[in-house]
Every structure is written in structure tokens, then in C-alpha cells.
Design a protein around this motif. Structure first.
Motif, PDB file in Angstrom:
ATOM      1  N   SER A  50      45.934  31.357  30.751  1.00  0.00           N
ATOM      2  CA  SER A  50      47.317  30.881  30.905  1.00  0.00           C
ATOM      3  C   SER A  50      47.937  31.338  32.218  1.00  0.00           C
ATOM      4  CB  SER A  50      48.173  31.332  29.716  1.00  0.00           C
ATOM      5  OG  SER A  50      47.758  30.700  28.532  1.00  0.00           O
ATOM      6  N   ASN A  51      47.111  31.451  33.258  1.00  0.00           N
ATOM      7  CA  ASN A  51      47.551  31.827  34.614  1.00  0.00           C
ATOM      8  C   ASN A  51      48.086  33.248  34.696  1.00  0.00           C
ATOM      9  OD1 ASN A  51      46.794  29.334  35.541  1.00  0.00           O
ATOM     10  ND2 ASN A  51      48.856  28.485  35.582  1.00  0.00           N
ATOM     11  N   ALA A  52      47.744  34.102  33.729  1.00  0.00           N
ATOM     12  CA  ALA A  52      48.145  35.514  33.783  1.00  0.00           C
ATOM     13  C   ALA A  52      47.056  36.312  34.487  1.00  0.00           C
ATOM     14  CB  ALA A  52      48.384  36.050  32.380  1.00  0.00           C
ATOM     15  N   VAL A  53      46.942  36.135  35.809  1.00  0.00           N
ATOM     16  CA  VAL A  53      45.845  36.741  36.572  1.00  0.00           C
ATOM     17  C   VAL A  53      46.318  37.346  37.891  1.00  0.00           C
ATOM     18  CG1 VAL A  53      44.102  35.206  35.565  1.00  0.00           C
ATOM     19  CG2 VAL A  53      45.299  34.520  37.649  1.00  0.00           C
ATOM     20  N   LEU A  54      47.598  37.506  38.055  1.00  0.00           N
ATOM     21  CA  LEU A  54      48.144  37.873  39.362  1.00  0.00           C
ATOM     22  C   LEU A  54      47.587  39.199  39.882  1.00  0.00           C
ATOM     23  CD1 LEU A  54      50.330  36.554  41.231  1.00  0.00           C
ATOM     24  CD2 LEU A  54      51.869  38.334  40.403  1.00  0.00           C
ATOM     25  N   SER A  55      47.423  40.179  39.000  1.00  0.00           N
ATOM     26  CA  SER A  55      46.978  41.503  39.444  1.00  0.00           C
ATOM     27  C   SER A  55      45.474  41.686  39.358  1.00  0.00           C
ATOM     28  CB  SER A  55      47.672  42.594  38.621  1.00  0.00           C
ATOM     29  OG  SER A  55      47.329  42.479  37.246  1.00  0.00           O
ATOM     30  N   SER A  56      44.790  40.933  38.489  1.00  0.00           N
ATOM     31  CA  SER A  56      43.360  41.163  38.251  1.00  0.00           C
ATOM     32  C   SER A  56      42.445  40.275  39.075  1.00  0.00           C
ATOM     33  CB  SER A  56      43.040  40.965  36.764  1.00  0.00           C
ATOM     34  OG  SER A  56      43.316  39.629  36.360  1.00  0.00           O
ATOM     35  N   THR A  57      42.971  39.218  39.689  1.00  0.00           N
ATOM     36  CA  THR A  57      42.125  38.326  40.483  1.00  0.00           C
ATOM     37  C   THR A  57      41.525  39.086  41.656  1.00  0.00           C
ATOM     38  OG1 THR A  57      43.419  36.390  39.889  1.00  0.00           O
ATOM     39  CG2 THR A  57      42.094  36.233  41.869  1.00  0.00           C
ATOM     40  N   ASN A  58      40.212  38.956  41.837  1.00  0.00           N
ATOM     41  CA  ASN A  58      39.540  39.701  42.915  1.00  0.00           C
ATOM     42  C   ASN A  58      38.504  38.838  43.635  1.00  0.00           C
ATOM     43  OD1 ASN A  58      37.587  39.460  40.968  1.00  0.00           O
ATOM     44  ND2 ASN A  58      37.278  41.649  40.642  1.00  0.00           N
ATOM     45  N   ASP A  59      38.792  37.545  43.728  1.00  0.00           N
ATOM     46  CA  ASP A  59      37.823  36.630  44.331  1.00  0.00           C
ATOM     47  C   ASP A  59      38.524  35.667  45.277  1.00  0.00           C
ATOM     48  OD1 ASP A  59      39.131  34.836  42.693  1.00  0.00           O
ATOM     49  OD2 ASP A  59      37.567  34.806  41.171  1.00  0.00           O
ATOM     50  N   VAL A  60      37.837  34.576  45.606  1.00  0.00           N
ATOM     51  CA  VAL A  60      38.349  33.616  46.583  1.00  0.00           C
ATOM     52  C   VAL A  60      39.652  32.966  46.132  1.00  0.00           C
ATOM     53  CG1 VAL A  60      36.979  31.719  45.625  1.00  0.00           C
ATOM     54  CG2 VAL A  60      37.630  31.673  48.041  1.00  0.00           C
ATOM     55  N   THR A  61      39.891  32.873  44.812  1.00  0.00           N
ATOM     56  CA  THR A  61      41.130  32.262  44.322  1.00  0.00           C
ATOM     57  C   THR A  61      42.355  33.134  44.596  1.00  0.00           C
ATOM     58  OG1 THR A  61      40.877  33.196  42.094  1.00  0.00           O
ATOM     59  CG2 THR A  61      39.893  31.037  42.498  1.00  0.00           C
ATOM     60  N   SER A  62      42.135  34.359  45.066  1.00  0.00           N
ATOM     61  CA  SER A  62      43.264  35.225  45.431  1.00  0.00           C
ATOM     62  C   SER A  62      44.117  34.606  46.527  1.00  0.00           C
ATOM     63  CB  SER A  62      42.756  36.596  45.892  1.00  0.00           C
ATOM     64  OG  SER A  62      42.018  37.237  44.880  1.00  0.00           O
TER      65      SER A  62
END
Length: 374
Positions: free
Chosen positions: A52-64
Motif C-alpha cells: 500500500s505504498n508504505a515504503v518511504l523509509s525501507s526502500t533501498n533500491d532503484v525505486t528510491s
């Protein structure tokens, strides 16, 4: 912890003052629309959509590059490529994403992202019937309505290794056939902070406001139809996307038998008067979303999330709170190929219109680096 909270509150206060100032300017200079460039709010990557797009702090890849440019410093490969395709409304609208990120050195990284949301092959029947009332199907043509975004991202680690920061230069190009087109420009900025393995992130979207300058070139026969049907003929104008603030918190917990569990909660703060979200007012509206990710040995992933909380009226004419559930899966092959899947939609809450989203990521390393990791 108290010092961190004070710093975050101070940043939010300064951002709030900046938003109020920019909004004041916007009302003088042009019309600021509540829902402008909304295709930029759909999200990228099946991992994110499944949560549900709750990834602001955990994203660690190209989608950052899309979610929080500061997180680009966490990419471990020399080069990473990301691709996504999804379709909405029974395949009528197509949503595509492609990005490439590269490490400059141990402290910084670059990323380029491209987003396209479009409806193609729209029938143009304006010449179907001539002045004598004759129908000529050979006069039917087609056009596309497409929104494009180009993001150029940069991230760098601070001297304090717990803090990283980054930013986007964003170019928007939208067009409706040959009749109308718009160019837009804006900036995003993000930071992240690691406190005892708790990850905190803040992203400011459109921090300078994003200005779309529309230019219309309507043929005379189309103008005539507008007049006959009582519609106003569109004129050149400026559309403004006002700033918004995103915040997220997450932590990865190690469970027994090589299982890991990571919950994350995000909040979207908007300042364009009241929206239909969980917390709303004329000053600020807050849209929360929650996601979880469970993985086994960092190879197999299960994800789920809830978001899009809204107040609606049911069949009994009672006010109820609704939300949108999402889920997804992921698998990693030889630490270089990431395949993700999500079952989601863009807010219609109808299971018949849920969309299947697939995305992939590919790590590309130098041969010397591959040997060192084996």
C-alpha cells in the motif's frame, strides 16, 4: 531519541512555513489544483504497491529515486535497473516505469527514472458526420492522452553516517493528441535517519511547487463543436501542483529460523485544503498507510498493506470508513534478479477492477566485484 524528534519537528515546521508561503504565491500567480499530476502519486514497484505504498523509509533500491532519493545510497550493486508494467480499468490505461541507478562512489549515487501513464487509441469522431449529416467511418482517427515524467536523482551520505539526503529534478510532459500539451518542472527532496536500526524518512514532493504550462492548438472544427455543445474553449494556462510532505518509520526484526519481519507506517501530509482522507481539515490533511513484509533468508517475500482510508456513505445512508487492502509476493534469484508481484488497484475498491502488477530489478556488478562476493 528526544533529539531526533526535535530535529524532525523542526524540519516539519520549516517545511510547513515554506508550504504556506508557496501556496500564497500560487493563488496570486495561477490556479493551484487539488489533484494535479496525480499520476505521480500512484507509486512504482510491485513491492511498494503490495504494501500500500508504505515504503518511504525501507526502500533501498532503484525505486528510491521515486520514493525517497536519499535511499539511493543503500544500493549495493554498481548498477541496478528497474522495470514495471501495470494496467488499470480493464486494460484501458497503461502504467509503465523504467529506471537505472548507479553508484558514483561509496558516498553517493545517481538515478534516472521514467514514468508513463497513458490511454492510447482513443477514437476521434469529430469528423464522423459532415455538414450534410452524412456518416463517413473513414474519417475516424485516434489519439493518445499521455502523462510522462522524467526524474533525475542524486543522493549522498552525510559525514554523520546515520543521515543521508537526496533530491530530484523532475520534468513533466503531458499531451492530449496534437490538441494540447504541457511542460512542467519541479523539485523533490528527501532525508533518512537510522536510530538503533529504526529507519526514519521524510520526503518533500514538489517542494517548489510544480508548474505545468498548458498550450492548446485546437482545430477550428473542434472549436465549433465546443461552441455548439456549450463548452468553453480551452485557453493556454498554468496548472500548479502544490507541495506535500511524506513521512515514514520502519524496522526490520529478525525472527527464528531465518525469518524476518518488517512493518512500516507512512503518513502523507497535504496542505491544499480538506481531502477525503482519515484525518482532514482546511489547514492540513493526513493520509496514513501501513505495510508489512515477511521474508525467508532474504529470498522469498510476502507483503501486505492497507491504505486509501476514506469516508463514504453506504446503502443505508450511514457514514463509514473504508480502506483498500493490497498484497504481494517477491523472489530473489542468485542475488541479482528480483521479481515482484502485487495485487492492487488505484482506489476503486472493486475486486473486479483489481490489477496485477509485475516488476523486476536487475543488479549489475563488475566482474571483480562478483568474484569478491562469492
Amino acid at each position: 531519541m528526544n533529539l531526533l524528534i526535535k530535529k524532525l519537528l523542526k524540519l516539519c515546521f520549516y517545511y510547513f512555513l515554506l508550504t504556506i508561503t508557496l501556496n500564497s504565491f500560487n493563488h496570486v500567480a495561477a490556479q493551484a489544483l487539488k489533484y494535479s499530476n496525480e499520476f505521480m502519486s500512484l507509486g512504482v514497484g510491485a513491492r511498494a504497491l503490495g504494501m500500500s505504498n508504505a515504503v518511504l523509509s525501507s526502500t533501498n533500491d532503484v525505486t528510491s529515486g521515486y520514493w525517497n532519493p536519499a535511499n539511493l545510497v543503500f544500493i549495493t550493486s554498481n548498477l541496478q535497473v528497474g522495470l514495471m508494467h501495470s494496467e488499470y480499468f480493464a486494460g484501458i490505461a497503461k502504467y509503465d516505469y523504467a529506471a537505472i541507478a548507479a553508484k558514483i562512489d561509496e558516498k553517493s549515487a545517481l538515478c534516472f527514472s521514467y514514468i508513463r501513464f497513458g490511454i492510447d487509441d482513443i477514437p476521434n469522431t469529430i469528423d464522423l458526420v459532415d455538414n450534410q449529416g452524412n456518416i463517413d467511418f473513414t474519417k475516424i482517427s485516434s489519439f493518445s492522452a499521455v502523462d510522462n515524467a522524467f526524474l533525475f536523482s542524486y543522493a549522498r551520505k552525510n559525514k554523520n553516517k546515520k543521515i543521508n539526503y537526496g533530491g530530484n529534478v523532475k520534468i513533466i510532459y503531458r499531451h492530449i493528441g496534437d490538441f494540447a500539451k504541457a511542460w512542467g518542472f519541479g523539485l523533490d527532496a528527501g532525508i533518512n535517519y537510522n536510530y538503533n536500526n529504526w529507519l526514519f524518512a521524510i520526503t518533500g514532493k514538489d517542494i517548489t511547487s510544480t508548474f505545468n504550462i498548458w498550450d492548446y492548438d485546437l482545430p477550428q472544427n473542434m472549436k465549433d463543436v465546443f461552441l455548439i455543445t456549450g463548452n468553453d474553449i480551452p485557453t493556454n494556462s498554468t496548472e500548479i501542483t502544490v507541495p506535500k510532505l511524506l513521512a515514514g518509520i520502519s524496522k526490520n526484526f529478525q525472527l527464528k529460523n531465518n525469518f524476518y519481519f518488517m512493518p512500516e507506517i507512512n503518513f502523507d501530509f497535504t496542505f491544499d485544503k480538506k481531502r477525503n482522507v482519515l484525518v482532514k481539515s482546511n489547514l492540513i490533511s493526513i493520509d496514513p498507510k501501513v505495510g508489512i513484509e515477511v521474508n525467508y533468508k532474504n529470498i522469498i517475500y510476502y507483503r501486505a498493506g492497507i491504505g486509501n482510508f476514506q469516508k463514504e456513505t453506504n446503502n443505508e445512508n450511514k457514514k463509514i470508513t473504508t480502506f483498500q487492502p493490497n498484497m504481494g509476493l517477491g523472489i530473489v534469484i542468485k542475488k541479482s534478479l528480483f521479481i515482484d508481484y502485487a495485487l492492487t488497484d488505484i482506489g476503486d475498491k472493486s475486486i473486479a477492477l483489481y490489477s496485477n502488477v509485475f516488476s523486476i530489478k536487475i543488479n549489475i556488478n563488475k566482474k571483480s566485484d562478483i568474484k569478491n562476493t562469492q
